[in-house]
Design a protein around this motif. Structure first.
Motif, PDB file in Angstrom:
ATOM      1  N   GLU A  14      10.509  21.399  50.344  1.00  0.00           N
ATOM      2  CA  GLU A  14      10.202  20.803  49.045  1.00  0.00           C
ATOM      3  C   GLU A  14       8.701  20.807  48.754  1.00  0.00           C
ATOM      4  OE1 GLU A  14      11.539  18.585  45.550  1.00  0.00           O
ATOM      5  OE2 GLU A  14      12.640  19.714  47.052  1.00  0.00           O
ATOM      6  N   GLY A  15       7.897  20.998  49.806  1.00  0.00           N
ATOM      7  CA  GLY A  15       6.449  21.002  49.630  1.00  0.00           C
ATOM      8  C   GLY A  15       5.845  19.618  49.558  1.00  0.00           C
ATOM      9  N   ILE A  16       6.509  18.657  50.194  1.00  0.00           N
ATOM     10  CA  ILE A  16       5.983  17.290  50.252  1.00  0.00           C
ATOM     11  C   ILE A  16       5.947  16.843  51.712  1.00  0.00           C
ATOM     12  CG2 ILE A  16       6.812  16.684  47.944  1.00  0.00           C
ATOM     13  CD1 ILE A  16       9.086  15.090  49.319  1.00  0.00           C
ATOM     14  N   SER A  17       5.245  15.757  51.975  1.00  0.00           N
ATOM     15  CA  SER A  17       5.196  15.206  53.326  1.00  0.00           C
ATOM     16  C   SER A  17       6.332  14.200  53.506  1.00  0.00           C
ATOM     17  CB  SER A  17       3.863  14.512  53.563  1.00  0.00           C
ATOM     18  OG  SER A  17       3.756  13.363  52.734  1.00  0.00           O
ATOM     19  N   VAL A  18       6.614  13.900  54.765  1.00  0.00           N
ATOM     20  CA  VAL A  18       7.604  12.862  55.055  1.00  0.00           C
ATOM     21  C   VAL A  18       7.122  11.539  54.474  1.00  0.00           C
ATOM     22  CG1 VAL A  18       8.740  11.551  56.896  1.00  0.00           C
ATOM     23  CG2 VAL A  18       8.474  14.034  57.115  1.00  0.00           C
ATOM     24  N   ARG A  19       5.827  11.273  54.561  1.00  0.00           N
ATOM     25  CA  ARG A  19       5.263  10.042  53.995  1.00  0.00           C
ATOM     26  C   ARG A  19       5.493   9.984  52.484  1.00  0.00           C
ATOM     27  NH1 ARG A  19       5.354   5.433  53.106  1.00  0.00           N
ATOM     28  NH2 ARG A  19       3.583   4.365  52.241  1.00  0.00           N
TER      29      ARG A  19
ATOM     30  N   GLY B 279      10.938   4.449  48.387  1.00  0.00           N
ATOM     31  CA  GLY B 279      10.648   3.023  48.512  1.00  0.00           C
ATOM     32  C   GLY B 279      10.658   2.494  49.935  1.00  0.00           C
ATOM     33  N   TYR B 280      10.384   3.360  50.899  1.00  0.00           N
ATOM     34  CA  TYR B 280      10.353   2.940  52.304  1.00  0.00           C
ATOM     35  C   TYR B 280       8.923   2.837  52.810  1.00  0.00           C
ATOM     36  CZ  TYR B 280      15.364   3.868  52.410  1.00  0.00           C
ATOM     37  OH  TYR B 280      16.707   3.853  52.155  1.00  0.00           O
ATOM     38  N   SER B 281       8.763   2.042  53.873  1.00  0.00           N
ATOM     39  CA  SER B 281       7.439   1.854  54.463  1.00  0.00           C
ATOM     40  C   SER B 281       7.025   3.082  55.273  1.00  0.00           C
ATOM     41  CB  SER B 281       7.440   0.623  55.366  1.00  0.00           C
ATOM     42  OG  SER B 281       8.371   0.804  56.425  1.00  0.00           O
ATOM     43  N   ASN B 282       5.738   3.160  55.542  1.00  0.00           N
ATOM     44  CA  ASN B 282       5.189   4.258  56.335  1.00  0.00           C
ATOM     45  C   ASN B 282       5.831   4.252  57.725  1.00  0.00           C
ATOM     46  OD1 ASN B 282       3.563   6.359  57.150  1.00  0.00           O
ATOM     47  ND2 ASN B 282       1.785   5.064  57.554  1.00  0.00           N
ATOM     48  N   GLY B 283       6.327   5.391  58.162  1.00  0.00           N
ATOM     49  CA  GLY B 283       6.947   5.510  59.472  1.00  0.00           C
ATOM     50  C   GLY B 283       8.429   5.202  59.510  1.00  0.00           C
TER      51      GLY B 283
ATOM     52  N   PRO C 296      19.883   6.262  62.457  1.00  0.00           N
ATOM     53  CA  PRO C 296      19.566   5.894  61.066  1.00  0.00           C
ATOM     54  C   PRO C 296      20.662   5.045  60.450  1.00  0.00           C
ATOM     55  CG  PRO C 296      20.221   8.192  61.208  1.00  0.00           C
ATOM     56  CD  PRO C 296      20.161   7.676  62.613  1.00  0.00           C
ATOM     57  N   ASN C 297      20.279   4.247  59.456  1.00  0.00           N
ATOM     58  CA  ASN C 297      21.290   3.457  58.753  1.00  0.00           C
ATOM     59  C   ASN C 297      21.883   4.290  57.609  1.00  0.00           C
ATOM     60  OD1 ASN C 297      19.792   3.054  56.271  1.00  0.00           O
ATOM     61  ND2 ASN C 297      18.564   1.546  57.357  1.00  0.00           N
ATOM     62  N   SER C 298      23.058   3.914  57.179  1.00  0.00           N
ATOM     63  CA  SER C 298      23.772   4.698  56.165  1.00  0.00           C
ATOM     64  C   SER C 298      23.064   4.679  54.815  1.00  0.00           C
ATOM     65  CB  SER C 298      25.208   4.211  56.015  1.00  0.00           C
ATOM     66  OG  SER C 298      25.240   2.855  55.629  1.00  0.00           O
ATOM     67  N   ASP C 299      22.397   3.566  54.470  1.00  0.00           N
ATOM     68  CA  ASP C 299      21.677   3.501  53.199  1.00  0.00           C
ATOM     69  C   ASP C 299      20.548   4.527  53.159  1.00  0.00           C
ATOM     70  OD1 ASP C 299      20.971   2.267  50.605  1.00  0.00           O
ATOM     71  OD2 ASP C 299      19.179   1.586  51.688  1.00  0.00           O
ATOM     72  N   GLY C 300      19.770   4.571  54.224  1.00  0.00           N
ATOM     73  CA  GLY C 300      18.673   5.538  54.299  1.00  0.00           C
ATOM     74  C   GLY C 300      19.174   6.967  54.264  1.00  0.00           C
ATOM     75  N   LEU C 301      20.218   7.245  55.036  1.00  0.00           N
ATOM     76  CA  LEU C 301      20.790   8.595  55.036  1.00  0.00           C
ATOM     77  C   LEU C 301      21.288   8.982  53.651  1.00  0.00           C
ATOM     78  CD1 LEU C 301      22.821   8.730  58.374  1.00  0.00           C
ATOM     79  CD2 LEU C 301      20.866  10.159  57.760  1.00  0.00           C
TER      80      LEU C 301
END
Length: 108
Positions: free
Chosen positions: A14-19, A26-30, A40-45
């Motif tokens: 996609e040309g973006i970083s994981v950060r 809307g997730y925190s760094n890391g 991983p949790n199902s919401d994040g996935l």
């Protein structure tokens, strides 16, 4: 390949970083790097799958293809039926530009 590795691969495509993905979702760094050692949790996935338009199975390594499989004929039918955008008629040049863009996105 674990979900974190899949995310790294998808963000690279996609040309973006994981950060940047973490920020957009809307997730925190890391947040995603924890998935290297923690399940991983199902919401994040689900959010990642929706963002990249891939299946949950793809993210957890159950299949090797993403779920963006349209036949070229299907795309042509969709574009042929498109009449207007923002109240303006879609030209043949517009249809071709849309077709090329979508084919590029679907081939990832």
């Amino acid at each position: 390949m674990n979900p974190y590795e899949k995310i790294k691969d998808l963000t690279r495509q996609e040309g973006i970083s994981v950060r940047e993905l973490e920020k957009r979702l809307g997730y925190s760094n890391g947040y995603f790097s924890k998935w290297k050692t923690v399940s991983p949790n199902s919401d994040g996935l689900s959010k990642v799958a929706d963002y990249f338009n891939v299946s949950l199975d793809y993210l957890v390594g159950r299949e090797e293809k993403n779920n963006t499989s349209f036949a070229s004929d299907d795309l042509n039918k969709i574009l042929d039926n498109a009449k207007s955008f923002d109240g303006k008629p879609i030209t043949e040049n517009d249809k071709e530009a849309i077709r090329l863009f979508l084919e590029g996105r679907m081939s990832k």
